[in-house]
Every structure is written in C-alpha cells, then in structure tokens.
Scaffold this motif. Structure first.
Motif, PDB file in Angstrom:
ATOM      1  N   SER A  48      -1.105   0.624   3.536  1.00 11.58           N
ATOM      2  CA  SER A  48      -1.485  -0.171   2.289  1.00 11.58           C
ATOM      3  C   SER A  48      -2.833   0.401   1.980  1.00 11.58           C
ATOM      4  N   GLN A  49      -3.067   0.471   0.520  1.00 11.74           N
ATOM      5  CA  GLN A  49      -4.127   0.531  -0.040  1.00 11.74           C
ATOM      6  C   GLN A  49      -5.056  -0.826  -0.568  1.00 11.74           C
ATOM      7  N   ASP A  50      -4.029  -1.690  -1.171  1.00 12.09           N
ATOM      8  CA  ASP A  50      -4.539  -2.988  -1.844  1.00 12.09           C
ATOM      9  C   ASP A  50      -4.402  -4.109  -0.888  1.00 12.09           C
ATOM     10  N   HIS A  51      -3.820  -3.892   0.578  1.00  5.98           N
ATOM     11  CA  HIS A  51      -3.956  -4.983   1.538  1.00  5.98           C
ATOM     12  C   HIS A  51      -2.810  -5.964   1.029  1.00  5.98           C
ATOM     13  N   SER A  52      -1.883  -5.784   0.087  1.00 10.14           N
ATOM     14  CA  SER A  52      -0.711  -6.735  -0.470  1.00 10.14           C
ATOM     15  C   SER A  52       0.209  -6.677   0.485  1.00 10.14           C
ATOM     16  N   LYS A  53       0.956  -7.889   0.726  1.00 11.41           N
ATOM     17  CA  LYS A  53       2.193  -8.044   1.351  1.00 11.41           C
ATOM     18  C   LYS A  53       3.106  -7.135   0.614  1.00 11.41           C
ATOM     19  N   GLN A  54       3.149  -7.194  -0.566  1.00 10.31           N
ATOM     20  CA  GLN A  54       4.083  -6.336  -1.457  1.00 10.31           C
ATOM     21  C   GLN A  54       4.228  -4.840  -0.969  1.00 10.31           C
ATOM     22  N   SER A  55       3.128  -4.388  -0.783  1.00  3.65           N
ATOM     23  CA  SER A  55       2.792  -2.844  -0.338  1.00  3.65           C
ATOM     24  C   SER A  55       3.716  -2.583   0.799  1.00  3.65           C
TER      25      SER A  55
END
Length: 253
Positions: free
Chosen positions: A54-61
């Motif tokens: 992950s780059q943006d630390h989002s669950k969706q990533s």
C-alpha cells in the motif's frame, strides 16, 4: 531432479483508487500486468510478494491487491511479506483469496524458503530475535526472504535499511545451507555477491510500481516499466533472472 520455479514480485504501492498515478505510472495496472505475465509462465509453481503493498494505507488498497489477483487470472499460490508501508493487521484480515497463502515457511522438492518479518515501527527494518531463531532450523538448501535489504546499496534507501544487519548476517552465516537472501524495498533488480559480511548472495527485487533512480537523493522514478524476479532451483543450485515489462508511463521526476 525436477526443478522448483517461482517468482518474487514486490513494492506495488497501491492506492484505494485504481486509477491513481504514482510518479507517472498507474501502479494498479502495473501490478495487474506483472501478475498476468507470471501467470502465463507455465513453469511457475508459486509467487512471493515481498512487501510495500500500500501507498496510501487505505483498506481499499489491500482489497485492490486481491482484485488484481482475481482479474489477472493467475492460478498459482501467492505468499506475502509485509513492508514498512504496510499494516500487518490489514494484510492478515483483508488478503482473503483462495490463492493467497499466509504461511511463512515453504518446503518444496528439496528447497526451503523462510519468509522473515522485517517490519518495525519506523521505515527502517528490524528482524526480531524470535524471527532470527527460525534460521536455526535450516536443514536443507534455503532461500531467506524479507522486505528490507541487509546490505547497503549506496543510495537514499539505505536510510531505511535493516537496523540489525550484523545480527542478521551472523544468524545467516552460521547456516551453511542458506543459498541466498532475497529482499524488496530497494526498487531495483540487483545482485550482491557473497563477501566478508555475507556468505550468501543478496538478491534485490525490482518493483511492480516504479524503479528508483540510484543517482538521486530521494524518490525519483526511472523511465522503466514494472518488473519481477524469477527463480529456478535445480540440483541444489539456485539461478535467477529479472523479467521486465514495457514502460507505459510518463517520465516524472
């Protein structure tokens, strides 16, 4: 003896938005292309992702990683390691797919792979004593894999290297059956031969996202496409090569 053929891919740096660009490249599409090419190689038996999902630390990533596995039509087991950008909790809970395996010890046809956790509380790496103790159980030719690099590579990423590399190499060097150490993190497909510090070679994996410019003191992408590393183990010998895909992004500093 039959051979063991597998891939290492690394550093996808996904966003929650599949269309997001990272230094001029669509990292979701890059990952998808790499997975598809690995899957099209009829010799491949499994693949290992070595961190920085992950780059943006989002669950969706993390969900997007799973969707890329599904969309790519790859059909071999995929093992994983966490990188400094990643959440272990998210990886354990969100990487749910019939092909994604959570095992960290692999034994196949005379080859052992030990997947070590090098994630720490900072971007730098640290292999905890409990992880190092796993190396005491090496009993056959073994490839050790982790996210962080255990030898300086002489560009900015060394500021985030393995903090306890002396302890790591001591644990590796006393095991004469360790035939290599493979890492991600450095975004370059380089090999460092055995030396005074390391009795086993170090294999760096290129990224599916961007390849770092080693001449720049910071993150700068080279005009290169995604890539991965292919390994072949046969007759106790390990060979490897870098597989590169075409560059489809814009050149961005």
């Amino acid at each position: 003896m039959s051979s063991v053929v597998f891939a290492q891919f690394s550093d996808s740096h996904l966003y929650g938005d599949k269309s997001a660009m990272h230094f001029g490249q669509n990292v979701y599409q890059n990952l998808l292309r790499v997975l598809a090419q690995i899957g099209e190689d009829g010799d491949m038996q499994f693949a290992i992702f070595s961190g920085d999902l992950s780059q943006d630390h989002s669950k969706q990533s993390y969900r997007n990683f799973v969707q890329a596995v599904e969309e790519s039509k790859i059909n071999i087991p995929i093992y994983w390691l966490a990188g400094n950008h990643d959440s272990l909790r998210y990886m354990e809970n969100l990487l749910t797919h019939r092909l994604i395996c959570h095992d960290k010890d692999i034994e196949i046809q005379g080859l052992q792979l030990i997947l070590l956790n090098s994630k720490s509380d900072t971007p730098a790496g640290f292999v905890r004593p409990t992880e190092l103790e796993r190396l005491a159980h090496v009993s056959k030719p073994t490839l050790v894999m982790m996210h962080h690099h255990a030898i300086p590579v002489n560009y900015f990423i060394d500021r985030h290297g393995l903090l306890n590399r002396e302890e790591f190499w001591h644990a590796v060097n006393i095991q004469d059956k360790v035939i290599g150490v493979a890492c991600g993190h450095i975004h370059r497909g380089i090999t460092i031969a055995p030396g005074v510090q390391n009795k086993a070679p170090l294999y760096g994996c290129p990224a599916t996202s961007i390849q770092f410019d080693p001449e720049f003191d910071g993150v700068k992408a080279l005009p290169e496409g995604p890539a991965y590393r292919k390994f072949c183990f046969q007759n106790t010998q390990l060979t490897t090569e870098i597989k590169r895909l075409s560059f489809d992004g814009d050149r961005v500093s």
